[in-house]
Design an enzyme around this catalytic site. Sequence first.
Site, PDB file in Angstrom:
ATOM      1  N   SER A 128       0.835  -1.201   0.000  1.00 57.35           N
ATOM      2  CA  SER A 128       0.000   0.000   0.000  1.00 57.35           C
ATOM      3  C   SER A 128       0.867   1.247   0.000  1.00 57.35           C
ATOM      4  O   SER A 128       1.657   1.476   0.910  1.00 57.35           O
ATOM      5  CB  SER A 128      -0.921   0.018   1.229  1.00 57.35           C
ATOM      6  OG  SER A 128      -1.526   1.285   1.388  1.00 57.35           O
ATOM      7  N   GLU A 129       0.706   2.088  -1.016  1.00 57.54           N
ATOM      8  CA  GLU A 129       1.514   3.302  -1.121  1.00 57.54           C
ATOM      9  C   GLU A 129       1.230   4.259   0.037  1.00 57.54           C
ATOM     10  O   GLU A 129       2.153   4.830   0.622  1.00 57.54           O
ATOM     11  CB  GLU A 129       1.228   4.003  -2.451  1.00 57.54           C
ATOM     12  CG  GLU A 129       2.041   5.272  -2.651  1.00 57.54           C
ATOM     13  CD  GLU A 129       1.624   6.034  -3.890  1.00 57.54           C
ATOM     14  OE1 GLU A 129       2.431   6.845  -4.384  1.00 57.54           O
ATOM     15  OE2 GLU A 129       0.484   5.853  -4.347  1.00 57.54           O
ATOM     16  N   SER A 137       4.673  -6.150  -3.667  1.00 57.61           N
ATOM     17  CA  SER A 137       3.964  -7.287  -3.088  1.00 57.61           C
ATOM     18  C   SER A 137       4.918  -8.433  -2.793  1.00 57.61           C
ATOM     19  O   SER A 137       5.901  -8.637  -3.520  1.00 57.61           O
ATOM     20  CB  SER A 137       2.867  -7.761  -4.051  1.00 57.61           C
ATOM     21  OG  SER A 137       2.338  -8.994  -3.639  1.00 57.61           O
ATOM     22  N   LYS A 196      -6.563 -18.102  14.316  1.00 55.58           N
ATOM     23  CA  LYS A 196      -7.563 -18.613  13.372  1.00 55.58           C
ATOM     24  C   LYS A 196      -7.001 -19.719  12.490  1.00 55.58           C
ATOM     25  O   LYS A 196      -7.757 -20.384  11.765  1.00 55.58           O
ATOM     26  CB  LYS A 196      -8.105 -17.459  12.522  1.00 55.58           C
ATOM     27  CG  LYS A 196      -8.921 -16.468  13.343  1.00 55.58           C
ATOM     28  CD  LYS A 196      -9.355 -15.267  12.530  1.00 55.58           C
ATOM     29  CE  LYS A 196     -10.235 -14.337  13.372  1.00 55.58           C
ATOM     30  NZ  LYS A 196      -9.562 -13.829  14.568  1.00 55.58           N
ATOM     31  N   SER A 237      -6.074  -2.740  16.509  1.00 51.91           N
ATOM     32  CA  SER A 237      -5.633  -2.848  15.119  1.00 51.91           C
ATOM     33  C   SER A 237      -6.809  -2.598  14.194  1.00 51.91           C
ATOM     34  O   SER A 237      -7.966  -2.611  14.599  1.00 51.91           O
ATOM     35  CB  SER A 237      -5.033  -4.228  14.860  1.00 51.91           C
ATOM     36  OG  SER A 237      -6.020  -5.229  14.996  1.00 51.91           O
ATOM     37  N   GLU A 249     -16.932 -17.867  10.771  1.00 58.70           N
ATOM     38  CA  GLU A 249     -16.542 -17.337  12.080  1.00 58.70           C
ATOM     39  C   GLU A 249     -16.784 -18.368  13.173  1.00 58.70           C
ATOM     40  O   GLU A 249     -17.824 -19.023  13.207  1.00 58.70           O
ATOM     41  CB  GLU A 249     -17.331 -16.058  12.393  1.00 58.70           C
ATOM     42  CG  GLU A 249     -16.877 -15.387  13.670  1.00 58.70           C
ATOM     43  CD  GLU A 249     -17.618 -14.093  13.923  1.00 58.70           C
ATOM     44  OE1 GLU A 249     -17.113 -13.277  14.708  1.00 58.70           O
ATOM     45  OE2 GLU A 249     -18.700 -13.895  13.346  1.00 58.70           O
TER      46      GLU A 249
END
Length: 636
Positions: A319-320, A347, A415, A457, A560
């Site tokens: 991400s710039e 990336s 997870k 976060s 979930e």
Amino acid sequence: MRRGLYAFQSGLSRKNKQFVLFMIDALLPPVILVLAIAVTYNGFSLFDRLPRVFYMLPALSLTGGAVSAWLGIPRVQLKSFETTAMLRTALYSALVTAVAAVLSRFVVPGFGVAGITIYGLMLFLAAVSVRLGMLHLLLWVLRNGQPKHRVLIYGAGTTGVQLVAALRSHDRIVPVAFIDDNEALHSMTVAGLRVLPPSDLKDLVEQRDIDRIILAMPSVSAPKLARLTRQLRQMGLQVQSLPSFAQLVGEEELIDNLSPVAPGQFLGRDQVGDMLAEGEQAYRGKAILVSGAGGSIGSELCRQLIPCGPACVVLYEVSEVALYTIERELQELAAGTGVEIVPVLGSVTDSRLTRMVINDHHIEVVFHAAAYKHVPLVELNPLAGLANNVLGTRTLAEAANDAGVGRFILISSDKAVRPTNVMGASKRLAELVVQDMAKRSRGTVFSMVRFGNVLGSSGSVIPLFKEQIAKGGPVTLTHEDVTRYFMTISEASRLVLLAGSFSDVETSRGGDVFVLDMGKPVRIRDVAVQLINTAGYSVRDEAHPEGDIEIVVTGLRPGEKLHEELLIGAGLLTTPHSKILRAREDSLSELEMAKALRALRSAIAVGDHDGARRVIKTWVHGYRAPVQETIRAIHP
């Protein structure tokens, strides 16, 4: 006529208007004297008997003009007359009356105290009445000569009444009525306006051409105001909220109820202490690459690395915007420390770029934090999630291994343990990739750090709940009993750095999973209730219908879990830190890993969602697929 009057008053300069007011103050004293004599002597016969009375008129005119100019009454705007010039007008009347009393003793001996008293009262009333009349005439001209806003005041209390009084002198705002929830006030008249119930609001808006409503209810909680504001805006109204005048002048405090909340207060346990001195030494003078450096964990890792004194920190970020932000922050933190900050835009799936960056900067430690982590988004975009989280890990790990990087630490998630969603499965496959690399590596020590949800976060519950509370609710909860392990961003980053330093002292071949002793899982509903209470509000439910914020259960999302886990197998080993444990877990053979990656690459290359899910089902132990109808509705 109205337009003509509006054009006339608009064409008058400020000096012209002051001259008109000056002339009124000069002409009123002689005119009022004539009227006072007529009242005292029941007619104008005195003027026939004592013609010298006419000599008083110019003298009083000159006196009235001089006193008015001295007191500055003509310079007071009409709309401010009631608040700033009423006392001046009284003084003006008293001084002119005193002069008239002196003159009358020589000119009209029979006028007496009664006549002078009548004159003074009439002069004061006339001076005030003329200006108030001019003010209402001016407002009438202005309101009919230009567009005006017809407003409703929601709240007929003290603040609402004070607001109406302030708006009455405004040339473009016309208060129409009050709206109030108090049934005792309905159909009453307050401050000259009718008080109507909220049920009449829609008809009133249409019939009276209302375009704006002002909320004059400073004592009402912010969530209730937010809900009311949304409802009113849905009716096409502009909505503005007004604090109390006591708050504006500082007698009452203006409070932002959504004050900052320390994420650590929701852990239900003591936080992990400062990093070990040995951990700091492990990174001193080293060239370190952090993938996903602009993310929540990656950026905090970089911040905590700076005090360790590395030679170079390479910020690898796709991400710039995120890269620009963290690079600017770290340049300031690193100023004067000798730590070089290198931003790299790209990336982790780009094999050529990863190899070039690692080799050009002689990277010695890699922290791999780049990942797509939002469960619902990855569930709806499985190919992108698997390509980034799995194949990107493989690409970066192979580049690190080929370049002889000393340590490679993968940031994983709870997870990944018996996952029920694509995101968790992708993290487990990434762990399997690292475990496979650990078996085949001769120089690089590969390890993984697995932890639960990170408070504060992006996408975590605290920012989401705070945003929902600020909007007046409801706070959304997927299940009443859902629980999660939590840690703070600083704890998570510290754990990663410690795990990386432990890899140096372990005599094993690598592939360890480090987990934090996170205590008991936290019930998400308890976090929601605590956040609401911390913000100064109360929970609204059937038992407390007058509460501020409602908690709405929406149901578990596809993939979930109700409860998360941290370990796949049983048995934990200790580490140099009492709160950090080490686990050894089963992995795939080299042949099985090759088959899994080959099948995954093939599915991603042709856009085969079902094929990608088959890879997960085949190679991820304990994976339980979510309900497929939701997924197929988007990716048929």
